[in-house]
Scaffold this motif. Structure first.
Motif, short mmCIF file in Angstrom:
data_model
loop_
_atom_site.label_atom_id
_atom_site.label_comp_id
_atom_site.label_asym_id
_atom_site.label_seq_id
_atom_site.Cartn_x
_atom_site.Cartn_y
_atom_site.Cartn_z
N LEU A 34 0.99 -1.11 -0.07
CA LEU A 34 0.02 -0.02 0.04
C LEU A 34 0.75 1.15 0.17
CD1 LEU A 34 -2.25 -1.07 2.94
CD2 LEU A 34 -3.03 -1.30 0.42
N GLY A 35 0.72 2.50 -0.42
CA GLY A 35 1.44 3.66 -0.66
C GLY A 35 0.57 4.86 -0.68
N ILE A 36 1.39 5.77 -0.81
CA ILE A 36 0.70 7.22 -1.11
C ILE A 36 1.58 7.82 -2.23
CG2 ILE A 36 0.02 9.65 -0.15
CD1 ILE A 36 -0.11 8.13 2.53
N LEU A 37 0.95 8.24 -3.20
CA LEU A 37 1.41 8.81 -4.33
C LEU A 37 1.07 10.31 -4.25
CD1 LEU A 37 3.21 8.68 -7.07
CD2 LEU A 37 0.71 7.85 -8.17
N HIS A 38 2.32 11.11 -4.48
CA HIS A 38 1.91 12.59 -5.00
C HIS A 38 2.74 12.95 -6.19
CE1 HIS A 38 0.80 13.44 -0.90
NE2 HIS A 38 1.54 12.84 -0.54
N PRO A 39 1.76 13.19 -7.21
CA PRO A 39 2.31 13.67 -8.56
C PRO A 39 3.25 15.00 -8.22
CG PRO A 39 0.17 13.08 -8.93
CD PRO A 39 0.49 13.06 -7.63
N LEU A 40 4.22 15.30 -8.81
CA LEU A 40 4.92 16.56 -8.42
C LEU A 40 4.88 17.70 -9.61
CD1 LEU A 40 8.21 15.31 -6.80
CD2 LEU A 40 6.08 16.02 -5.83
N VAL A 41 5.15 17.07 -10.82
CA VAL A 41 5.01 18.02 -11.93
C VAL A 41 4.92 17.18 -13.17
CG1 VAL A 41 7.61 17.95 -12.52
CG2 VAL A 41 6.22 19.87 -13.29
N THR A 42 3.92 17.82 -14.03
CA THR A 42 3.54 17.18 -15.30
C THR A 42 3.94 18.14 -16.29
OG1 THR A 42 1.64 16.13 -14.15
CG2 THR A 42 1.53 16.16 -16.54
N ILE A 43 4.44 17.50 -17.41
CA ILE A 43 4.97 18.48 -18.70
C ILE A 43 4.01 17.91 -19.76
CG2 ILE A 43 6.64 19.19 -20.27
CD1 ILE A 43 8.54 18.60 -17.74
N ASP A 44 3.47 18.69 -20.72
CA ASP A 44 2.65 18.57 -21.90
C ASP A 44 2.90 19.35 -22.78
OD1 ASP A 44 0.93 20.32 -21.18
OD2 ASP A 44 -0.69 18.97 -20.69
N SER A 155 -2.53 16.11 -25.60
CA SER A 155 -1.11 16.10 -25.91
C SER A 155 -0.58 14.89 -25.01
CB SER A 155 -0.36 17.20 -26.05
OG SER A 155 -0.44 17.95 -24.83
N ALA A 156 0.74 14.33 -25.62
CA ALA A 156 1.65 13.52 -24.67
C ALA A 156 1.95 14.19 -23.47
CB ALA A 156 2.48 12.75 -25.54
N SER A 157 2.04 13.55 -22.40
CA SER A 157 2.67 14.21 -21.24
C SER A 157 3.48 13.13 -20.51
CB SER A 157 1.35 14.51 -20.18
OG SER A 157 0.67 13.10 -19.88
N ALA A 158 4.40 13.89 -19.79
CA ALA A 158 5.42 12.98 -19.09
C ALA A 158 5.41 13.83 -17.54
CB ALA A 158 6.89 13.10 -19.79
N ALA A 159 5.59 12.93 -16.45
CA ALA A 159 5.45 13.69 -15.11
C ALA A 159 6.48 12.82 -14.31
CB ALA A 159 3.93 13.40 -14.64
N VAL A 160 6.74 13.55 -13.16
CA VAL A 160 7.53 12.87 -11.97
C VAL A 160 6.67 12.99 -10.82
CG1 VAL A 160 9.58 13.17 -10.78
CG2 VAL A 160 9.60 13.60 -13.03
N GLY A 161 6.65 11.82 -9.86
CA GLY A 161 6.21 11.69 -8.72
C GLY A 161 7.04 11.24 -7.54
N PHE A 162 6.35 11.36 -6.49
CA PHE A 162 7.16 10.70 -5.20
C PHE A 162 6.08 9.80 -4.59
CE2 PHE A 162 7.89 10.72 -0.63
CZ PHE A 162 9.11 10.03 -0.71
N GLN A 163 6.57 8.60 -4.21
CA GLN A 163 5.66 7.58 -3.67
C GLN A 163 6.36 7.10 -2.36
OE1 GLN A 163 4.21 4.66 -6.37
NE2 GLN A 163 3.81 3.06 -4.61
N PHE A 164 5.49 6.52 -1.38
CA PHE A 164 6.09 5.85 -0.21
C PHE A 164 5.22 5.03 0.24
CE2 PHE A 164 4.08 9.86 1.48
CZ PHE A 164 3.58 9.36 2.48
N GLY A 165 5.62 3.80 0.97
CA GLY A 165 4.65 3.25 1.24
C GLY A 165 5.12 1.82 1.99
N ILE A 166 4.23 0.88 2.36
CA ILE A 166 4.68 -0.05 3.26
C ILE A 166 4.19 -1.51 2.22
CG2 ILE A 166 2.55 -0.46 4.25
CD1 ILE A 166 3.96 -1.62 6.88
N ALA A 167 5.28 -2.66 2.46
CA ALA A 167 5.20 -3.75 1.71
C ALA A 167 5.14 -4.78 2.99
CB ALA A 167 6.39 -4.17 0.78
#
Length: 168
Positions: A34-44, A155-167
């Motif tokens: 389970l995790g939490i994901l935060h998208p940081l920036v998206t470029i299109d 349009s096509a897009s690319a992004a960067v995110g940060f995720q953390f969680g527990i396995a």
């Protein structure tokens, strides 16, 4: 026939003697997370957008990893995504994210994922993952996903995110 007998018959599991495991699991093995994901920036094609400015987007990855060997595995992930904007929040998208896992050693894993979104977008997501704390029955991880998306008349897009969680 008792109800209990029918229950065991229907699900195909018979009561067995369960004892404590004394060895470390070896592949093939399975792990959920389970995790939490935060998208940081998206470029299109229209420029770039950052999360946390005019809106807030957060995802909650839920997945299952099936390791065939110590180095190769398969993963299936579902990510409900919530968007909060103008004092209104809603599930804006659900992402189905199957992929291949490559163990790189020292707690690092690369996940090459396909992406199918309920908003009509599709693409790939390379993910770089690192276990930062390993316990007896669980581990904590951080990850950097780099989603690339196409489709749905955008349009096509690319992004960067940060995720953390527990396995586990």
């Amino acid at each position: 026939m008792s109800v209990q007998f029918l229950f065991w018959l229907l699900i195909g599991i018979w009561p067995i003697d369960v004892s404590a495991q004394t060895t470390v699991p070896t592949p093939p093995r399975m792990a959920g997370y389970l995790g939490i994901l935060h998208p940081l920036v998206t470029i299109d094609g229209n420029g770039s957008e950052t999360n946390f400015s005019d809106y807030y987007v957060v995802g909650f990855p839920i997945g299952l990893n099936l390791w065939k060997t110590d180095r190769v595995g398969f993963s299936a992930e579902i990510v409900p995504i919530i968007r909060a904007e103008n004092h209104v929040s809603r599930v804006s998208n659900v992402l189905f994210h199957p992929g291949i896992l490559l163990g790189l050693g020292n707690g690092f894993t690369f996940a090459g994922r396909l992406a199918f979104e309920t908003n009509g977008r599709y693409g790939v997501t390379p993910v770089f993952n690192k276990v930062v704390k390993r316990n007896k029955d669980s581990s904590y991880f951080v990850a950097i996903p780099i989603p690339v998306r196409f489709g749905n008349d955008r349009s096509a897009s690319a992004a960067v995110g940060f995720q953390f969680g527990i396995a586990f």
